[in-house]
Design an enzyme around this catalytic site. Structure first.
Site, PDB file in Angstrom:
ATOM      1  N   CYS A 140      -0.343   6.590  -7.915  1.00 25.56           N
ATOM      2  CA  CYS A 140       1.082   6.563  -8.285  1.00 25.56           C
ATOM      3  C   CYS A 140       1.388   5.444  -9.267  1.00 25.56           C
ATOM      4  O   CYS A 140       2.057   5.648 -10.284  1.00 25.56           O
ATOM      5  CB  CYS A 140       1.961   6.305  -7.058  1.00 25.56           C
ATOM      6  N   ASP A 141       0.947   4.241  -8.930  1.00 22.68           N
ATOM      7  CA  ASP A 141       1.492   3.047  -9.567  1.00 22.68           C
ATOM      8  C   ASP A 141       0.631   2.456 -10.680  1.00 22.68           C
ATOM      9  O   ASP A 141       1.106   1.589 -11.417  1.00 22.68           O
ATOM     10  CB  ASP A 141       1.765   1.972  -8.497  1.00 22.68           C
ATOM     11  N   CYS A 170      -0.944   2.683  -3.505  1.00 16.74           N
ATOM     12  CA  CYS A 170      -1.144   3.993  -4.141  1.00 16.74           C
ATOM     13  C   CYS A 170      -1.464   3.799  -5.613  1.00 16.74           C
ATOM     14  O   CYS A 170      -0.561   3.779  -6.451  1.00 16.74           O
ATOM     15  CB  CYS A 170       0.093   4.871  -3.973  1.00 16.74           C
TER      16      CYS A 170
END
Lengths: 84, 406
Positions: free
Chosen positions: B230-231, B227
């Site tokens: 997200c990261d 992701c």
């Protein structure tokens, strides 16, 4: 005031938002640490998880949960007496 | 203890035999197992008593109860204990029989739930999460009626819509087995509970395709990420690798460009993503592109320290020193529970007709788990509606037929 529940998150992470909404729905107040703009927060998150590089990380007292696992979060909140 | 009156004829290597034994044990029913390989004396004895050569066969004394699917049917209709002559043993629990059980709560599953509920079908949704792949993205710009909507807000709206109709939901549970060929469909979750439905809608969606190379699993969350949205912010000033050559890989590189120090893009083929995205990536001074290279291992001690890649042209490996590996090699359908029973294409997607039928009576599929092209929220929602309407029409057409006609 120090919070018993803390969440390390990034603003673009859907799972983080889901986790925060879950906590709010249970009436839990928590500290939200945006690790994308807070290098100290990121360092702390990596320390307490032994090097995790993924969000969300949720800390309930001294229990650390990596990732949005609703069942784990609910179980821990229950164990700590934060929800019945 | 007296000899059990319930007899089960089995043969080794027969999945339904194992299933029926497991079910009886779960129910606390003692039984005598008789091995009956075809053409053996025991098998001829079984054929004489039951009139059937199919295994397993369940009997009470000399009276035939039937095979596994019959046992499930009796269990679902609350008749199992009675059928097995055990009525006095314990109060039989009448299980709920749903009109439709929906597996998955992404756009396809939730849309199906709304259509089913509006047809006043008794509906149950079982899913590990709500939102499915929508949770992986941040904003959605192409869903009708919303020029831009936050993915999480859209999921909340979906959920509220479903809740308005009082659909039963079980969220956070993994389905570990499903018996779908009989007239009654039986679904078992990881916590050991079973649910019964007259129809089943499979809307289990997809998951990130894995590389299946050493280090990938070990370093998940410790440098390996699926992701980038997200990261990516966690890799400030780091050198990272992105694996893949399609749009999601290119978008991951673009997410990382303002954050990372250096980015390697590693693709098995020439880049296949949109030219606009390719241009952006190729223009960046901090991106190195390796095409026709295959990642073979992710290296490190506590965390990711590198990725080993193999040049397909020179058949030579080299190691890139990176702190992060973003895997963006496409989506894999969540069809593993059904591949033995349902027809799938070469990607493992369940093949459906224009009414979302799978080929097994009463079993429908919709959304990204199916062979229907274009994996889009709006497509999945539309397919979910179709699947529910098809299930409704199937139930209407079957109404009035006796239980044994299936």
């Amino acid at each position: 005031m120090s919070y018993r529940v803390r969440i390390f998150s990034t603003p673009t992470c859907s799972y983080c938002k889901q986790a925060k909404e879950f906590l709010s729905s249970k009436g839990i107040s928590f500290e939200d640490i945006d690790v994308s703009s807070n290098p100290e927060g990121l360092k702390e998150m990596r320390n307490i998880t032994g090097g995790a590089r993924t969000v969300p990380v949720i800390v309930i007292d001294n229990t650390v949960i990596v990732g949005y696992e609703e069942a784990d979060i609910a179980k821990t909140l229950k164990e700590k007496g934060l929800i019945s | 203890m007296s000899t059990p009156r319930v007899i089960v004829y089995t043969v080794s290597g027969c999945p339904f035999c194992d299933s029926v034994k497991k079910l009886l044990r779960e129910k606390g029913i003692d039984f005598l197992e008789i091995e009956a390989p075809p053409q053996s004396d025991q098998w001829f004895e079984m054929v004489k008593k039951t009139g059937s050569g199919a295994l397993p066969q369940v009997l009470v004394g000399d009276e035939s109860v039937g095979g596994y699917l019959d046992v499930i049917f009796y269990e679902a209709s609350g008749l199992l204990y009675k059928k097995l002559g055990l009525e006095s043993a314990e109060t039989p629990k009448i299980e709920t029989l749903y009109d439709v059980i929906i597996l998955g709560a992404g756009p396809a599953g939730l849309s199906a739930a709304i259509y089913a509920a509006r047809k006043v079908l008794k509906t149950l949704v079982i899913s590990g999460n709500i939102g499915g792949q929508v949770t992986w993205t941040y904003d959605i710009d192409n869903y009708l009626g919303f020029s831009q909507v936050n993915a999480q807000d859209l999921i909340r709206k979906f959920r509220e819509h479903v809740e308005k109709y009082g659909v039963e939901t079980i969220i956070g549970q993994e389905v570990i087995s499903a018996d779908i060929t009989g007239r009654i469909k039986r679904v078992t979750t990881k916590d050991g509970r079973s649910f019964y439905g007259k129809t089943l809608i499979i809307a289990t969606g997809g998951q990130h395709r894995r590389l299946n190379i050493p280090g990938e699993k070990e370093f998940l969350g410790r440098g390996v990420s699926y992701c980038s949205t997200c990261d990516a912010p966690l890799f400030a000033d780091a050198t990272v690798a992105v694996i893949g050559g399609g749009n999601s890989a290119l978008e991951a590189v673009i997410d990382l460009m303002p954050i990372a120090k250096h980015i390697y893009l590693v693709s098995l083929t020439e880049l296949t993503g949109d030219p606009v995205l390719q241009d952006k990536v190729k223009k960046s001074p901090i991106v190195d592109i390796f095409v026709r290279h295959k990642p073979v291992a992710i290296l490190g001690k506590q965390e990711v320290e590198g990725v080993e890649i193999l040049s397909l042209e020179e058949n030579k490996t080299k190691t890139l020193a990176v702190e992060g590996v973003f895997v963006e090699v496409g989506i894999m359908p969540n069809s593993s529970l059904f591949v033995d029973v349902l027809a799938t294409n070469e990607r493992g997607e369940i093949i459906v007709d224009e009414m979302c039928r799978t080929g097994v009576a009463g079993v429908f599929a919709c959304g990204d788990v199916t062979s229907v092209p274009y994996k889009q929220v709006v497509v999945a929602a539309g397919e979910g509606a179709k699947a529910a309407l098809s299930a409704y029409s199937y139930l209407i057409n079957r109404a009035g037929k006796s239980p044994s006609s299936g």
